[in-house]
Design a protein around this motif. Structure first.
Motif, PDB file in Angstrom:
ATOM      1  N   VAL A  71       0.829  -1.203   0.000  1.00 60.58           N
ATOM      2  CA  VAL A  71       0.000   0.000   0.000  1.00 60.58           C
ATOM      3  C   VAL A  71       0.868   1.260   0.000  1.00 60.58           C
ATOM      4  CG1 VAL A  71      -1.733   1.308   1.287  1.00 60.58           C
ATOM      5  CG2 VAL A  71      -1.905  -1.187   1.123  1.00 60.58           C
ATOM      6  N   ALA A  72       0.631   2.097  -1.021  1.00 55.45           N
ATOM      7  CA  ALA A  72       1.359   3.364  -1.208  1.00 55.45           C
ATOM      8  C   ALA A  72       2.846   3.160  -1.466  1.00 55.45           C
ATOM      9  CB  ALA A  72       1.141   4.306  -0.037  1.00 55.45           C
ATOM     10  N   ASP A  73       3.216   1.934  -1.810  1.00 54.55           N
ATOM     11  CA  ASP A  73       4.606   1.623  -2.178  1.00 54.55           C
ATOM     12  C   ASP A  73       5.585   2.069  -1.082  1.00 54.55           C
ATOM     13  OD1 ASP A  73       3.725   0.555  -4.629  1.00 54.55           O
ATOM     14  OD2 ASP A  73       3.579   2.567  -5.471  1.00 54.55           O
ATOM     15  N   SER A  74       6.602   2.837  -1.456  1.00 54.27           N
ATOM     16  CA  SER A  74       7.650   3.203  -0.489  1.00 54.27           C
ATOM     17  C   SER A  74       7.160   4.188   0.576  1.00 54.27           C
ATOM     18  CB  SER A  74       8.857   3.809  -1.217  1.00 54.27           C
ATOM     19  OG  SER A  74       8.471   4.967  -1.942  1.00 54.27           O
ATOM     20  N   PHE A  75       6.076   4.892   0.305  1.00 60.07           N
ATOM     21  CA  PHE A  75       5.566   5.834   1.304  1.00 60.07           C
ATOM     22  C   PHE A  75       5.014   5.092   2.514  1.00 60.07           C
ATOM     23  CE2 PHE A  75       2.195   8.442   3.183  1.00 60.07           C
ATOM     24  CZ  PHE A  75       2.907   9.602   3.465  1.00 60.07           C
ATOM     25  N   GLY A  76       4.406   3.943   2.253  1.00 53.72           N
ATOM     26  CA  GLY A  76       3.877   3.135   3.343  1.00 53.72           C
ATOM     27  C   GLY A  76       2.547   3.645   3.873  1.00 53.72           C
ATOM     28  N   TRP A  77       2.134   3.029   4.984  1.00 59.16           N
ATOM     29  CA  TRP A  77       0.841   3.341   5.610  1.00 59.16           C
ATOM     30  C   TRP A  77       1.079   4.386   6.700  1.00 59.16           C
ATOM     31  CZ3 TRP A  77      -3.956   3.344   4.542  1.00 59.16           C
ATOM     32  CH2 TRP A  77      -4.976   3.240   5.500  1.00 59.16           C
TER      33      TRP A  77
ATOM     34  N   ALA B  57       2.413   3.406  16.265  1.00 56.88           N
ATOM     35  CA  ALA B  57       2.077   4.713  15.692  1.00 56.88           C
ATOM     36  C   ALA B  57       0.856   4.640  14.791  1.00 56.88           C
ATOM     37  CB  ALA B  57       3.263   5.264  14.902  1.00 56.88           C
ATOM     38  N   HIS B  58       0.629   3.459  14.214  1.00 58.91           N
ATOM     39  CA  HIS B  58      -0.500   3.277  13.302  1.00 58.91           C
ATOM     40  C   HIS B  58      -1.064   1.872  13.460  1.00 58.91           C
ATOM     41  CE1 HIS B  58       0.648   6.993  11.278  1.00 58.91           C
ATOM     42  NE2 HIS B  58       1.873   6.514  11.105  1.00 58.91           N
ATOM     43  N   ASN B  59      -2.188   1.620  12.821  1.00 56.92           N
ATOM     44  CA  ASN B  59      -2.759   0.286  12.723  1.00 56.92           C
ATOM     45  C   ASN B  59      -3.616   0.227  11.458  1.00 56.92           C
ATOM     46  OD1 ASN B  59      -5.251   1.514  13.370  1.00 56.92           O
ATOM     47  ND2 ASN B  59      -4.967   1.114  15.558  1.00 56.92           N
ATOM     48  N   VAL B  60      -4.212  -0.929  11.197  1.00 54.70           N
ATOM     49  CA  VAL B  60      -5.050  -1.098  10.008  1.00 54.70           C
ATOM     50  C   VAL B  60      -6.390  -1.678  10.442  1.00 54.70           C
ATOM     51  CG1 VAL B  60      -5.299  -2.141   7.729  1.00 54.70           C
ATOM     52  CG2 VAL B  60      -3.024  -1.565   8.594  1.00 54.70           C
ATOM     53  N   ALA B  61      -7.452  -0.931  10.197  1.00 51.78           N
ATOM     54  CA  ALA B  61      -8.800  -1.401  10.522  1.00 51.78           C
ATOM     55  C   ALA B  61      -9.611  -1.490   9.235  1.00 51.78           C
ATOM     56  CB  ALA B  61      -9.479  -0.450  11.502  1.00 51.78           C
ATOM     57  N   GLU B  62     -10.233  -2.644   9.018  1.00 50.57           N
ATOM     58  CA  GLU B  62     -11.184  -2.755   7.907  1.00 50.57           C
ATOM     59  C   GLU B  62     -12.570  -2.464   8.464  1.00 50.57           C
ATOM     60  OE1 GLU B  62     -12.686  -5.681   4.276  1.00 50.57           O
ATOM     61  OE2 GLU B  62     -11.203  -6.422   5.728  1.00 50.57           O
ATOM     62  N   VAL B  63     -13.295  -1.575   7.796  1.00 52.94           N
ATOM     63  CA  VAL B  63     -14.582  -1.113   8.322  1.00 52.94           C
ATOM     64  C   VAL B  63     -15.637  -1.130   7.221  1.00 52.94           C
ATOM     65  CG1 VAL B  63     -13.498   0.350  10.080  1.00 52.94           C
ATOM     66  CG2 VAL B  63     -13.980   1.294   7.807  1.00 52.94           C
ATOM     67  N   THR B  64     -16.866  -0.805   7.606  1.00 58.19           N
ATOM     68  CA  THR B  64     -17.959  -0.714   6.639  1.00 58.19           C
ATOM     69  C   THR B  64     -17.883   0.607   5.879  1.00 58.19           C
ATOM     70  OG1 THR B  64     -19.455   0.349   8.211  1.00 58.19           O
ATOM     71  CG2 THR B  64     -19.436  -2.075   8.166  1.00 58.19           C
TER      72      THR B  64
ATOM     73  N   ASP C 282      -5.706  -4.774  12.904  1.00 61.26           N
ATOM     74  CA  ASP C 282      -4.365  -5.340  13.061  1.00 61.26           C
ATOM     75  C   ASP C 282      -3.391  -4.216  13.400  1.00 61.26           C
ATOM     76  OD1 ASP C 282      -2.249  -7.061  13.109  1.00 61.26           O
ATOM     77  OD2 ASP C 282      -2.033  -7.206  10.936  1.00 61.26           O
ATOM     78  N   SER C 283      -2.553  -4.462  14.400  1.00 60.50           N
ATOM     79  CA  SER C 283      -1.581  -3.450  14.825  1.00 60.50           C
ATOM     80  C   SER C 283      -0.156  -3.993  14.817  1.00 60.50           C
ATOM     81  CB  SER C 283      -1.937  -2.940  16.229  1.00 60.50           C
ATOM     82  OG  SER C 283      -1.995  -4.021  17.150  1.00 60.50           O
ATOM     83  N   ARG C 284       0.057  -5.098  14.086  1.00 62.44           N
ATOM     84  CA  ARG C 284       1.389  -5.703  14.025  1.00 62.44           C
ATOM     85  C   ARG C 284       1.931  -5.604  12.603  1.00 62.44           C
ATOM     86  NH1 ARG C 284      -0.527 -11.408  16.133  1.00 62.44           N
ATOM     87  NH2 ARG C 284      -2.135 -10.774  14.637  1.00 62.44           N
TER      88      ARG C 284
ATOM     89  N   ILE D 207      -6.101   5.105  14.831  1.00 63.69           N
ATOM     90  CA  ILE D 207      -5.536   6.068  15.781  1.00 63.69           C
ATOM     91  C   ILE D 207      -6.285   7.392  15.609  1.00 63.69           C
ATOM     92  CG2 ILE D 207      -3.450   7.267  16.527  1.00 63.69           C
ATOM     93  CD1 ILE D 207      -3.320   4.262  16.942  1.00 63.69           C
ATOM     94  N   PRO D 208      -6.779   7.988  16.694  1.00 64.29           N
ATOM     95  CA  PRO D 208      -7.589   9.214  16.584  1.00 64.29           C
ATOM     96  C   PRO D 208      -6.921  10.293  15.729  1.00 64.29           C
ATOM     97  CG  PRO D 208      -7.638   8.398  18.830  1.00 64.29           C
ATOM     98  CD  PRO D 208      -6.641   7.555  18.103  1.00 64.29           C
ATOM     99  N   GLY D 209      -7.699  10.824  14.800  1.00 64.40           N
ATOM    100  CA  GLY D 209      -7.236  11.914  13.953  1.00 64.40           C
ATOM    101  C   GLY D 209      -6.533  11.487  12.686  1.00 64.40           C
ATOM    102  N   HIS D 210      -6.095  10.238  12.602  1.00 68.43           N
ATOM    103  CA  HIS D 210      -5.339   9.806  11.430  1.00 68.43           C
ATOM    104  C   HIS D 210      -6.230   9.651  10.194  1.00 68.43           C
ATOM    105  CE1 HIS D 210      -1.537   8.186  13.655  1.00 68.43           C
ATOM    106  NE2 HIS D 210      -2.002   9.303  14.195  1.00 68.43           N
ATOM    107  N   CYS D 211      -7.410   9.082  10.374  1.00 70.37           N
ATOM    108  CA  CYS D 211      -8.319   8.907   9.235  1.00 70.37           C
ATOM    109  C   CYS D 211      -8.741  10.258   8.666  1.00 70.37           C
ATOM    110  CB  CYS D 211      -9.543   8.095   9.652  1.00 70.37           C
ATOM    111  SG  CYS D 211     -10.802   7.945   8.355  1.00 70.37           S
ATOM    112  N   THR D 212      -9.132  11.166   9.526  1.00 71.52           N
ATOM    113  CA  THR D 212      -9.569  12.484   9.049  1.00 71.52           C
ATOM    114  C   THR D 212      -8.430  13.247   8.386  1.00 71.52           C
ATOM    115  OG1 THR D 212      -9.161  13.390  11.263  1.00 71.52           O
ATOM    116  CG2 THR D 212     -11.413  12.691  10.748  1.00 71.52           C
ATOM    117  N   ALA D 213      -7.196  12.854   8.689  1.00 72.13           N
ATOM    118  CA  ALA D 213      -6.041  13.479   8.052  1.00 72.13           C
ATOM    119  C   ALA D 213      -5.703  12.824   6.719  1.00 72.13           C
ATOM    120  CB  ALA D 213      -4.832  13.413   8.981  1.00 72.13           C
ATOM    121  N   GLY D 214      -6.489  11.811   6.337  1.00 70.29           N
ATOM    122  CA  GLY D 214      -6.298  11.197   5.023  1.00 70.29           C
ATOM    123  C   GLY D 214      -5.763   9.788   5.027  1.00 70.29           C
ATOM    124  N   GLN D 215      -5.552   9.188   6.206  1.00 69.73           N
ATOM    125  CA  GLN D 215      -5.009   7.828   6.252  1.00 69.73           C
ATOM    126  C   GLN D 215      -6.155   6.821   6.151  1.00 69.73           C
ATOM    127  OE1 GLN D 215      -2.372   7.078   9.539  1.00 69.73           O
ATOM    128  NE2 GLN D 215      -1.635   5.141   8.720  1.00 69.73           N
TER     129      GLN D 215
END
Length: 338
Positions: free
Chosen positions: A194-200, A232-239, A255-257, A276-284
């Motif tokens: 995801v996002a190649d070298s930029f990462g998540w 610092a981050h995690n990945v949540a799949e949501v509706t 998942d946070s690993r 993580i609070p604020g990360h999604c609204t910032a575009g993550q």
């Protein structure tokens, strides 16, 4: 008496051939093609361009392929279409694939009734022309004077024309085979970082992740890899609704690993964000559309894309069978006449 019987048989042949031709004229269209019925990446122009490239007639069928529970098909008036309002719907379909028969001419308006989806471009207008099957008996009628004249020379063209009729009808049948065989285009499962070298991470601009996904063809069996710093981050799949609201209440998975590896097991839209609070609204956040199945021609778990691939050949097959049947009927009646 023999003349009356001859006329009756000839008229019956014409009617049967016309009915067969009429049934063959029906076409099936998969809305959006391989994109399916979803929130389009390019706005409503995706469906506008798709509709403008097709010619719809009364009796044709629209097939809407979508992920159940996050989309639907709602037919509305023009006013509600323009306003993206699902009030007073003419039709609502919540199961996929949804098949809608176009029973009248004129413009028909369809939207997704889920909040925000129509305004994001999930809407389509189709202009339906009057059925083109009505004029078909006219060419057949031109062959009927031959029995009335009862001239031996006049009967000669009839067998010739009927003998040649099956020849072109076999062409669409042979043409169906390659179009209905997606096997050669199947590819092995792929792994996407995801996002190649930029990462998540929190992106520099909100469109970064969608721009990354836009040029890719995700299929069932592919793997997404999310690279990020633990803690610092995690990945949540949501509706879809949770994605739009940037909320992680009742996530489908979390998942946070790092690196998080997620295998795409079902077709349709998938939605991911950082909880993580604020990360999604910032575009993550990231949404992708999964179609088909990598490495397989007929995925058992993805009926929607399958129906989209197989739908177009159906009218051709019906047309070829109808042509053969009509020719066979005419041959029989010509034989009875003489």
């Amino acid at each position: 008496m023999a003349v009356a019987t001859t006329k009756t048989l000839a008229f019956t042949a014409i009617v049967l051939a016309a009915l067969l031709h009429s049934s063959a004229a029906q076409s099936t269209y998969t809305v959006g093609g391989t994109t399916g019925w979803t929130i389009p990446q390019g706005g409503d122009s995706v469906y506008t361009n798709w509709a403008s490239g097709n010619s719809f007639a009364v009796g044709d069928i629209l097939v809407f392929n979508f992920a159940v529970g996050i989309h639907d098909v709602t037919q509305v008036s023009k006013a509600n279409y323009d306003a993206c309002s699902a009030s007073d719907p003419m039709l609502i379909a919540t199961t996929s694939p949804a098949r809608v028969t176009l029973n009248s001419s004129g413009e028909h308006y369809f939207i997704c009734g889920f909040p925000g989806h129509c305004s994001a471009g999930q809407k389509v207008t189709v202009n339906v022309l009057a059925s083109t099957s009505a004029p078909s008996p006219a060419p057949m009628a031109s062959s009927s004077p031959a029995p009335r004249r009862a001239l031996t020379p006049a009967s000669a063209p009839s067998p010739a024309s009927t003998a040649s009729a099956p020849t072109p009808s076999t062409s669409p049948v042979s043409g169906d085979s390659p179009s209905s065989a997606p096997g050669p285009s199947a590819r092995p499962p792929m792994t996407y970082t995801v996002a190649d070298s930029f990462g998540w991470n929190i992106p520099r601009n909100a469109s970064l992740f969608q721009s990354w996904a836009a040029g890719k063809d995700f299929m069932v069996g592919d793997v997404l890899v999310f690279n990020y710093s633990a803690g610092a981050h995690n990945v949540a799949e949501v509706t879809s609704d949770a994605y739009a609201a940037c909320t992680t209440t009742n996530p489908i998975s979390l998942d946070s690993r790092p690196p998080s590896r997620i295998t795409l097991t079902t077709p349709g839209e998938h939605f991911y964000l950082c909880a993580i609070p604020g990360h999604c609204t910032a575009g993550q956040q990231l949404s992708i559309n999964v179609t088909g199945e990598a490495g397989g021609a007929s995925p058992s778990g993805s009926p929607s894309p399958g129906s989209g691939d197989m739908a177009p050949p159906s009218p051709n097959s019906a047309a070829s069978l109808a042509g053969v049947s009509a020719a066979a009927l005419l041959s029989v009646f010509v034989a009875l006449l003489f």
